[in-house]
Design a protein around this motif. Structure first.
Motif, short mmCIF file in Angstrom:
data_model
loop_
_atom_site.label_atom_id
_atom_site.label_comp_id
_atom_site.label_asym_id
_atom_site.label_seq_id
_atom_site.Cartn_x
_atom_site.Cartn_y
_atom_site.Cartn_z
N PRO A 254 4.31 -6.21 -23.01
CA PRO A 254 2.89 -6.38 -22.67
C PRO A 254 2.66 -7.43 -21.58
O PRO A 254 1.72 -7.32 -20.81
N VAL A 255 3.55 -8.42 -21.52
CA VAL A 255 3.31 -9.52 -20.58
C VAL A 255 3.30 -9.02 -19.15
O VAL A 255 2.45 -9.39 -18.34
N SER A 256 4.27 -8.14 -18.82
CA SER A 256 4.40 -7.75 -17.43
C SER A 256 3.77 -6.39 -17.15
O SER A 256 3.84 -5.90 -16.04
N ALA A 257 3.15 -5.78 -18.16
CA ALA A 257 2.54 -4.46 -17.95
C ALA A 257 1.05 -4.60 -17.67
O ALA A 257 0.47 -5.67 -17.85
#
Lengths: 322, 551
Positions: A254-257
């Protein structure tokens, strides 16, 4: 994050079954490096150790990178990969939640570019206790070992079959050690099982895996229908590479999406398209890492253009009605 | 049953309503009440009694100050023992003697009479915001209202005050709805209620069987927090989107809470000012939970002790619900018109939130946001004080329902971030507005002084010329006529200014009941003074000119 680690177990177990304990040792080593580097950097940054080490994010990065590397990779290879993942990609950007790129994939991409020989040493299916485990500790792989080990992944073999050979001729020539194709398909199914667990636990949403896999399926099917003798079948694309693993475990970080639902759909589809482009016309047999990193770059833009319409916002509402 | 629609997001927190769903009772008459002067939205009221005054139940003790404010009445009979700028304390004489206003037959009364009664009785919204009901009732002066929505969703866990109100007083609530609906010109009443209140629904059905003046529709909606948010309820019942900078009135709707409707009816029909309300007492730290009729100003400690409070087990006292309520630091407070629920929670019941960890952008908050915002983006921008981004991500559309904080796996107090960002931005706006206002006032004053100077000059000239001409002959009185007309124009303009200021203030206060709107109150007061001055001048001019006209 603990549930994500638990969800990797079916995949890891299946990989171990086919490729031996080298998979487990990879993962353990990578997780240990991950914790070590995280602790070191937190100390240097004068941050409290406990909450960050306890959130299991470094362990997860280790598990994901360990699972991506050829079984029983040399220890220093894993170390370099985790250094890039934890220190450079994650902590230098501010730690958990602040990294624009997927840490495990940064590590993987760096290794793939820097040490291509070691990164393509996928063995043919092995007994549970492979000889290669020793070479992981010494960190050196002798030339004859390379020869005996050098099984290619099915995608790799297909990519380098040469233009003269048609697909049916290629498969007829038995290009892979026996059982390889079968092994990869079972592994993909095991990752799918783990991914389903994540979906069922509502840890990930369906948007990214669905859009990534369906965009791959559409492109692969079109290419296959266009020329089945030169392009791999959609099933080969979905089931033998890192597609399933990437769709459920890598792209969903989720952090990089992207964050909005529309953004996630575009993000996943973009990864699928890039994977197919690189696999078909690029220089690498598999491309999940590069595709994910390239789409990570697009996330701020995606987030900016996919802000959902807040309840009661007027202009968009008028458009909807008309 | 009416068709219902869906709003985006929402969560299903444990309801925990069962504990307080026991028959309604009256709380013991308190020995002493502390009536806070700021217990409603808008400006605090001004005390009109002094220490030593004897009061009855219903005696006015504080007068509203400004337009958005409400009167306060003594809730027990006895003697005023303390008055300061925050509160009035009354010690009871245990006789409970009442002082009521004359009952009004609302079906045959003039709207102005009803609005004056609501205003006199200090009726405010009892759902929690405490917005003065007479201001809301006057909205039809400016906007057309077609539907009055009775907001009985009561989606917050624990609270059952509306549920019990409807179980016991369904007919009165509906009559109150009729009263306020006819007052604002609505021709349709809709009752929105969550499907977890079967007894209240039954009571409503029975009450609806009686003939009603206006058509009443009962909408049983799915239980999902925050279905009782005004915007969410209007979306669910009517499929209308309240514009994000607007009010329900902009889509022809007024929302009222059942308790408010009951209080409004009682103030009109029975002449009873707002001196008591229904309060849900619940939580595992009390042994005798339930809903009580509580006099406004009853000390919380006395009330909770009566309900069997176990102080050792009490971990946190919350006023309101667990999602949006306010944790209270101690038991020293007293019940206000906005106190709908007191939760005396044990540590197992509402455990302290674990320490916050970093946002991992999982997007769970976005899925549940009923306003369809991006809470995690707002969180970044709020922490970074990026005002432009906060505006473009519509921070001010946040209704602070705390659904995002409820689902956040990192336990980030998201709504706290938004609240502080909002108050910071509001403060900035207020400062700019103040500077602008001061500038206008200065310029206006300069212009006025210049004008007065010129008028004085002109008058002196006129006097001189008149003295000279009167020696010759009586000239026709043309100048008083012209003067009269310009004064009349000035009076009309001043009236329009007052109306405009009232409208602005009513809108701003309804959008933001928690906020002080001092600047707008000042504008209104200035406009009113101008109007008075204009009227006085006009009257004076008429007097002086009339004798001449009759001559």
């Amino acid at each position: 994050m603990r549930w994500v680690i638990i969800a990797t177990l079916p995949g890891l177990a299946t990989m171990t079954f086919f490729f031996g304990l080298g998979v487990i040792s990879n993962v353990l080593l990578a997780a240990a490096f991950g914790l070590g580097f995280e602790a070191l950097i937190l100390r240097l940054r004068q941050r409290p150790l406990h909450p960050a080490l306890n959130d299991a994010s470094a362990v997860l990065t280790g598990v994901l990178l360990g699972a991506s590397l050829p079984p029983a990779s040399p220890w220093w290879l894993i170390g370099v990969g985790m250094l890039a993942a934890i220190v450079v990609a994650k902590q230098l950007y501010g730690g958990l939640g602040h990294n624009p790129f997927n840490p495990a994939m940064v590590g993987y991409a760096l290794l793939l570019v820097s040490f291509p020989t070691y990164m393509t040493l996928w063995s043919s299916p092995q007994p549970l206790w492979p000889d290669a485990l020793w070479s992981q500790i010494t960190g050196s792989v002798s030339l004859e070992q390379i020869d005996s080990l050098s099984g290619a992944t099915p995608l790799d073999a297909f990519k380098h079959k040469g233009d003269g050979l048609s697909a049916s001729q290629f498969w007829a020539s038995q290009p892979l050690p026996s059982g390889t194709l079968n092994a990869w398909q079972w592994i993909a199914i095991a990752w799918l099982a783990g991914g389903s667990l994540l979906l069922a636990k509502r840890i990930i949403s369906w948007h990214i895996p669905a859009s990534m896999l369906s965009s791959m399926l559409v492109i692969a099917t079109l290419l296959y229908l266009f020329d089945p003798s030169h392009f791999a079948s959609p099933l080969l694309h979905l089931l033998t590479g890192a597609a399933i693993f990437g769709a459920f475990f890598i792209a969903t970080d989720p952090v990089s999406a992207a964050t909005s639902q529309r953004g996630k759909l575009i993000y996943g589809a973009g990864i699928g398209v890039l994977v197919m482009l690189i696999r078909t016309w690029g220089g690498y047999p598999d491309a999940v890492a590069f595709a994910v990193l390239l789409m990570n770059l697009c996330v701020p833009l995606l987030d900016l253009y996919t802000i959902p319409r807040p309840a009661g916002a007027q202009p968009a509402a008028d458009k909807e009605r008309s | 049953m009416a068709r219902t629609f869906e709003f985006h997001g929402g969560v299903l927190p444990p309801e925990r309503k069962q504990r307080s769903l026991v028959p309604l009772r009256y709380a013991e008459l308190p020995k002493r009440v502390v009536l806070r002067l700021d217990q409603h939205a808008g400006r605090p009221a001004t005390a009109t009694v002094a220490v030593g005054d004897t009061v009855k139940v219903g005696t006015p003790v504080a007068q509203r100050d400004g337009m958005i404010s409400a009167n306060i009445h003594a809730s027990i009979s006895g003697q005023v023992t303390h008055v300061d700028t925050h509160a009035i304390t009354i010690d009871g004489d245990k006789t409970d003697t009442w002082q009521r206003l004359a009952p009004i037959d609302w079906r045959n009364a003039l709207p102005d009479q009803l609005i004056t009664r609501l205003e006199q009785s200090g009726v405010v919204g009892l759902g929690g915001a405490g917005f003065p009901t007479h201001i809301k009732a006057r909205v039809s002066e400016r906007q057309r209202i077609d539907t009055l929505v009775v907001n009985a969703a009561e989606c917050e866990p624990y609270i059952t005050a509306d549920d019990l109100t409807l179980q016991h007083y369904a007919a009165d609530v509906l009559e109150g709805a009729q009263l306020l609906a006819s007052l604002c010109g609505a021709h349709h009443i809709m009752v929105g209620i969550e499907d977890n209140k079967p007894d209240a629904i039954l009571a409503l059905r029975q009450a609806m069987a009686d003939s009603q003046l206006l058509t009443v529709t009962l909408s049983v909606i799915a239980t999902r927090y925050p279905s009782g948010g005004e915007r969410q309820l209007i979306k669910t019942l009517l499929n209308r989107d309240v514009p994000n900078q607007g009010l329900p009135a902009d889509v022809g709707v007024l929302c009222h809470n059942p308790g408010t409707l009951l209080a409004a009816l009682r103030s009109v029909r029975d002449g009873e000012p707002l001196v008591e309300r229904l309060v849900t007492l619940t939580g595992d730290a009390i042994t005798d939970p339930g809903n009580r009729w509580v006099r406004i100003g009853t000390p919380m400690a006395a009330l909770l002790n009566e309900a069997g409070l176990n102080r050792a087990a009490l971990h946190q006292l919350i006023q309101g619900g667990p999602m949006m309520g306010t944790p209270l630091p101690n038991l020293d407070g007293s019940v206000t018109k906005a106190t709908n629920c007191l939760i005396a929670a044990t540590i197992d019941e509402l455990p302290p939130t674990p320490p916050e960890s970093p946002c991992i952008r999982c997007g769970a908050c976005e899925d549940v946001c009923p306003a369809n915002l991006l809470p995690q983006q707002l969180h970044w921008y709020a922490r970074a004080s990026d005002d432009e981004k906060l505006a473009s991500h519509r921070l001010f559309d946040c209704i602070e329902c705390n659904a995002c904080g409820y689902v956040c796996p990192s336990h980030i107090p998201l709504v706290d971030d938004y609240r502080s960002a909002k108050s910071r931005l509001r403060h900035q706006q207020l400062e700019t507005a103040k500077a602008e206002h001061a500038k206008h006032r200065f310029e206006w004053r300069q212009a006025r002084l210049a004008r007065e100077q010129a008028q004085k000059q002109a008058r002196r000239q006129a006097r001189l010329s008149k003295q000279r001409s009167s020696q010759d002959a009586d000239s026709p009185a043309a100048s008083p006529q012209a003067d009269l007309r310009s004064l009349r124009i000035a009076q009309t303009a001043a009236k329009a200014a007052v109306r405009k200021a009232e409208k602005n203030l009513a809108r701003a206060a309804q959008q933001d009941p928690q906020q002080a709107h001092d600047d707008l109150e000042t504008q209104l007061a200035t406009a009113q003074e101008n109007l008075q001055a204009a009227e006085a001048r006009l009257a004076e001019a008429r007097e002086t000119s009339e004798p001449k006209e009759t001559l």
